[in-house]
Design a protein around this motif. Structure first.
Motif, PDB file in Angstrom:
ATOM      1  N   VAL A   7      -5.955  -4.933  -4.381  1.00  8.33           N
ATOM      2  CA  VAL A   7      -6.656  -4.619  -5.625  1.00  8.33           C
ATOM      3  C   VAL A   7      -8.161  -4.547  -5.352  1.00  8.33           C
ATOM      4  O   VAL A   7      -8.759  -5.517  -4.885  1.00  8.33           O
ATOM      5  N   THR A   8      -8.757  -3.391  -5.636  1.00  6.03           N
ATOM      6  CA  THR A   8     -10.199  -3.235  -5.439  1.00  6.03           C
ATOM      7  C   THR A   8     -10.880  -2.966  -6.772  1.00  6.03           C
ATOM      8  O   THR A   8     -10.357  -2.249  -7.617  1.00  6.03           O
ATOM      9  N   ASP A  13     -15.975   4.118  -3.523  1.00  7.04           N
ATOM     10  CA  ASP A  13     -14.704   4.020  -2.819  1.00  7.04           C
ATOM     11  C   ASP A  13     -14.856   3.729  -1.330  1.00  7.04           C
ATOM     12  O   ASP A  13     -13.869   3.664  -0.605  1.00  7.04           O
ATOM     13  N   THR A  14     -16.105   3.549  -0.870  1.00 13.54           N
ATOM     14  CA  THR A  14     -16.312   3.241   0.543  1.00 13.54           C
ATOM     15  C   THR A  14     -17.735   2.739   0.750  1.00 13.54           C
ATOM     16  O   THR A  14     -18.571   2.802  -0.161  1.00 13.54           O
ATOM     17  N   ASP A  15     -17.996   2.228   1.933  1.00 19.06           N
ATOM     18  CA  ASP A  15     -19.350   1.841   2.350  1.00 19.06           C
ATOM     19  C   ASP A  15     -20.006   0.814   1.432  1.00 19.06           C
ATOM     20  O   ASP A  15     -21.202   0.873   1.157  1.00 19.06           O
ATOM     21  N   THR A  16     -19.246  -0.133   0.934  1.00 17.76           N
ATOM     22  CA  THR A  16     -19.812  -1.270   0.221  1.00 17.76           C
ATOM     23  C   THR A  16     -19.417  -2.522   0.990  1.00 17.76           C
ATOM     24  O   THR A  16     -18.461  -2.513   1.778  1.00 17.76           O
ATOM     25  N   ASN A  17     -20.123  -3.591   0.776  1.00 19.64           N
ATOM     26  CA  ASN A  17     -19.845  -4.804   1.532  1.00 19.64           C
ATOM     27  C   ASN A  17     -18.434  -5.336   1.272  1.00 19.64           C
ATOM     28  O   ASN A  17     -17.712  -5.702   2.208  1.00 19.64           O
ATOM     29  N   SER A  18     -18.031  -5.376   0.015  1.00 17.51           N
ATOM     30  CA  SER A  18     -16.692  -5.892  -0.289  1.00 17.51           C
ATOM     31  C   SER A  18     -15.602  -4.964   0.239  1.00 17.51           C
ATOM     32  O   SER A  18     -14.594  -5.427   0.799  1.00 17.51           O
ATOM     33  N   LEU A  19     -15.796  -3.652   0.102  1.00 19.45           N
ATOM     34  CA  LEU A  19     -14.767  -2.714   0.543  1.00 19.45           C
ATOM     35  C   LEU A  19     -14.713  -2.577   2.058  1.00 19.45           C
ATOM     36  O   LEU A  19     -13.643  -2.378   2.633  1.00 19.45           O
ATOM     37  N   THR A  20     -15.867  -2.681   2.708  1.00 17.20           N
ATOM     38  CA  THR A  20     -15.875  -2.607   4.171  1.00 17.20           C
ATOM     39  C   THR A  20     -15.083  -3.761   4.769  1.00 17.20           C
ATOM     40  O   THR A  20     -14.253  -3.576   5.674  1.00 17.20           O
ATOM     41  N   VAL A  21     -15.322  -4.958   4.264  1.00 21.80           N
ATOM     42  CA  VAL A  21     -14.621  -6.126   4.793  1.00 21.80           C
ATOM     43  C   VAL A  21     -13.147  -6.108   4.391  1.00 21.80           C
ATOM     44  O   VAL A  21     -12.270  -6.407   5.205  1.00 21.80           O
ATOM     45  N   SER A  22     -12.857  -5.741   3.153  1.00 23.79           N
ATOM     46  CA  SER A  22     -11.449  -5.720   2.739  1.00 23.79           C
ATOM     47  C   SER A  22     -10.679  -4.611   3.460  1.00 23.79           C
ATOM     48  O   SER A  22      -9.493  -4.778   3.781  1.00 23.79           O
ATOM     49  N   SER A  23     -11.329  -3.497   3.744  1.00 17.62           N
ATOM     50  CA  SER A  23     -10.675  -2.427   4.507  1.00 17.62           C
ATOM     51  C   SER A  23     -10.337  -2.901   5.912  1.00 17.62           C
ATOM     52  O   SER A  23      -9.284  -2.554   6.465  1.00 17.62           O
ATOM     53  N   GLN A  24     -11.220  -3.690   6.497  1.00 13.89           N
ATOM     54  CA  GLN A  24     -10.938  -4.259   7.821  1.00 13.89           C
ATOM     55  C   GLN A  24      -9.756  -5.214   7.743  1.00 13.89           C
ATOM     56  O   GLN A  24      -8.910  -5.242   8.643  1.00 13.89           O
ATOM     57  N   PHE A  25      -9.707  -5.988   6.668  1.00 15.10           N
ATOM     58  CA  PHE A  25      -8.567  -6.887   6.471  1.00 15.10           C
ATOM     59  C   PHE A  25      -7.269  -6.090   6.409  1.00 15.10           C
ATOM     60  O   PHE A  25      -6.291  -6.410   7.099  1.00 15.10           O
ATOM     61  N   ILE A  26      -7.248  -5.041   5.605  1.00 12.40           N
ATOM     62  CA  ILE A  26      -6.029  -4.239   5.436  1.00 12.40           C
ATOM     63  C   ILE A  26      -5.646  -3.547   6.734  1.00 12.40           C
ATOM     64  O   ILE A  26      -4.460  -3.485   7.105  1.00 12.40           O
ATOM     65  N   LYS A  27      -6.620  -3.027   7.451  1.00  8.78           N
ATOM     66  CA  LYS A  27      -6.348  -2.365   8.731  1.00  8.78           C
ATOM     67  C   LYS A  27      -5.687  -3.338   9.711  1.00  8.78           C
ATOM     68  O   LYS A  27      -4.671  -3.009  10.348  1.00  8.78           O
ATOM     69  N   THR A  28      -6.248  -4.533   9.821  1.00 11.72           N
ATOM     70  CA  THR A  28      -5.687  -5.537  10.730  1.00 11.72           C
ATOM     71  C   THR A  28      -4.315  -5.989  10.268  1.00 11.72           C
ATOM     72  O   THR A  28      -3.401  -6.159  11.077  1.00 11.72           O
ATOM     73  N   TYR A  29      -4.169  -6.178   8.960  1.00  9.69           N
ATOM     74  CA  TYR A  29      -2.872  -6.604   8.426  1.00  9.69           C
ATOM     75  C   TYR A  29      -1.798  -5.560   8.715  1.00  9.69           C
ATOM     76  O   TYR A  29      -0.678  -5.896   9.110  1.00  9.69           O
ATOM     77  N   ARG A  30      -2.142  -4.301   8.528  1.00 10.57           N
ATOM     78  CA  ARG A  30      -1.174  -3.223   8.773  1.00 10.57           C
ATOM     79  C   ARG A  30      -0.754  -3.189  10.245  1.00 10.57           C
ATOM     80  O   ARG A  30       0.425  -2.980  10.556  1.00 10.57           O
ATOM     81  N   GLU A  31      -1.698  -3.413  11.135  1.00  9.80           N
ATOM     82  CA  GLU A  31      -1.383  -3.438  12.557  1.00  9.80           C
ATOM     83  C   GLU A  31      -0.472  -4.613  12.907  1.00  9.80           C
ATOM     84  O   GLU A  31       0.416  -4.491  13.746  1.00  9.80           O
ATOM     85  N   ALA A  32      -0.703  -5.752  12.238  1.00 12.49           N
ATOM     86  CA  ALA A  32       0.088  -6.950  12.520  1.00 12.49           C
ATOM     87  C   ALA A  32       1.442  -6.933  11.812  1.00 12.49           C
ATOM     88  O   ALA A  32       2.382  -7.609  12.248  1.00 12.49           O
ATOM     89  N   ASN A  33       1.553  -6.144  10.738  1.00 15.85           N
ATOM     90  CA  ASN A  33       2.779  -6.124   9.927  1.00 15.85           C
ATOM     91  C   ASN A  33       3.157  -4.671   9.608  1.00 15.85           C
ATOM     92  O   ASN A  33       3.102  -4.250   8.440  1.00 15.85           O
ATOM     93  N   PRO A  34       3.517  -3.895  10.612  1.00 12.11           N
ATOM     94  CA  PRO A  34       3.751  -2.455  10.410  1.00 12.11           C
ATOM     95  C   PRO A  34       4.897  -2.128   9.459  1.00 12.11           C
ATOM     96  O   PRO A  34       4.944  -1.008   8.924  1.00 12.11           O
ATOM     97  N   ASN A  35       5.808  -3.066   9.224  1.00 17.11           N
ATOM     98  CA  ASN A  35       6.950  -2.785   8.355  1.00 17.11           C
ATOM     99  C   ASN A  35       6.719  -3.186   6.909  1.00 17.11           C
ATOM    100  O   ASN A  35       7.562  -2.910   6.051  1.00 17.11           O
ATOM    101  N   ASP A  36       5.594  -3.818   6.627  1.00 18.06           N
ATOM    102  CA  ASP A  36       5.299  -4.225   5.259  1.00 18.06           C
ATOM    103  C   ASP A  36       4.798  -3.033   4.438  1.00 18.06           C
ATOM    104  O   ASP A  36       4.213  -2.089   4.983  1.00 18.06           O
ATOM    105  N   THR A  37       4.997  -3.111   3.143  1.00 21.77           N
ATOM    106  CA  THR A  37       4.496  -2.092   2.224  1.00 21.77           C
ATOM    107  C   THR A  37       3.159  -2.540   1.647  1.00 21.77           C
ATOM    108  O   THR A  37       3.034  -3.665   1.154  1.00 21.77           O
ATOM    109  N   ILE A  38       2.151  -1.669   1.722  1.00 24.98           N
ATOM    110  CA  ILE A  38       0.832  -1.966   1.167  1.00 24.98           C
ATOM    111  C   ILE A  38       0.581  -1.007   0.006  1.00 24.98           C
ATOM    112  O   ILE A  38       0.616   0.211   0.167  1.00 24.98           O
ATOM    113  N   VAL A  39       0.331  -1.561  -1.168  1.00 31.04           N
ATOM    114  CA  VAL A  39       0.073  -0.778  -2.374  1.00 31.04           C
ATOM    115  C   VAL A  39      -1.385  -0.993  -2.768  1.00 31.04           C
ATOM    116  O   VAL A  39      -1.819  -2.123  -2.992  1.00 31.04           O
ATOM    117  N   HIS A  40      -2.151   0.087  -2.841  1.00 32.99           N
ATOM    118  CA  HIS A  40      -3.563  -0.008  -3.210  1.00 32.99           C
ATOM    119  C   HIS A  40      -3.734   0.316  -4.687  1.00 32.99           C
ATOM    120  O   HIS A  40      -3.384   1.400  -5.142  1.00 32.99           O
TER     121      HIS A  40
END
Length: 216
Positions: A7-8, A13-40
């Motif tokens: 939830v954002t 939609d980009t290049d803000t402090n909160s979104l930059t860090v949360s996007s990094q979180f989601i990117k890492t999470y997706r790499e660690a959990n490729p079978n999980d479903t992510i809903v934005h």
């Protein structure tokens, strides 16, 4: 299958402090959990009804309020959308919420969203020992987990402005009401108060996001 609801609450939609860090979180999470479903869920680009006269009347419901069939078409659409939001929230196993802090609180669209998902009988209820969560919240079969990523110009997690940290403390309190006790925060804070350290602050928060996402 595990579902993560992202939830954002930012008009950009980009290049803000909160979104930059949360996007990094989601990117890492997706790499660690490729079978999980992510809903934005981008609150600024989604239909988030605000509590108004129509919804307040609907909350009453029979015998004190109108039935669904008695509502006009506009009120019905609001009620249906509110139910969609709360069902999406209940269905998620994990939740990530990212927002900036404006005037010591999060953007108003996030409050409207919380009003949509905090629903008696659906996400919490009255019990003999007070309020407790329902439907997949702590105290039932599975417990939800929440990460809150918050960006602010001043340092709010500690120090002289700590008592003004309304955004994170409010979210934490609401999640506790719903029975969600696993609540962790990542602060991207002080980027205005300490401009000379802004990049270091952002990098530190991004690294924290990476480490937390790996085990979330």
């Amino acid at each position: 299958m595990t579902t993560l609801l992202y939830v954002t609450a930012h008009p950009f939609d980009t290049d803000t402090n909160s979104l930059t860090v949360s996007s990094q979180f989601i990117k890492t999470y997706r790499e660690a959990n490729p079978n999980d479903t992510i809903v934005h869920l981008d609150l600024y680009r989604a239909d988030i009804p605000q509590i108004d006269a129509d919804l307040l009347k609907r909350w009453g419901q029979p015998p004190s309020g109108p039935s669904f069939d008695e509502l006009n078409s506009e009120a019905k659409a609001k009620a249906v959308r509110m139910r969609e939001l709360v069902e999406q929230f209940v269905a998620a196993d994990k939740i990530v919420i990212a927002n900036p802090v404006w005037n010591f609180l999060f953007p108003p669209v996030l409050k409207a969203y919380l009003d949509a998902v905090v629903v008696p009988g659906m996400t919490f209820k009255q019990a003999d020992n007070g309020l407790r969560g329902l439907a997949g919240l702590v105290g039932t079969a599975t417990g939800k987990k929440v990460v809150h990523i918050q960006a602010s110009g001043s340092v709010l997690s500690h120090g002289r402005y700590q008592e003004l940290n309304f955004s994170d403390s409010y979210l934490r309190a609401v999640m506790q009401l719903l029975g969600i006790e696993d609540f962790q925060s990542i602060y991207v804070e002080g980027v205005v108060e300490h401009r000379d350290q802004a990049q270091e602050i952002k990098d530190r928060a991004a690294q924290q996001a990476i480490e937390l996402a790996k085990r979330f």
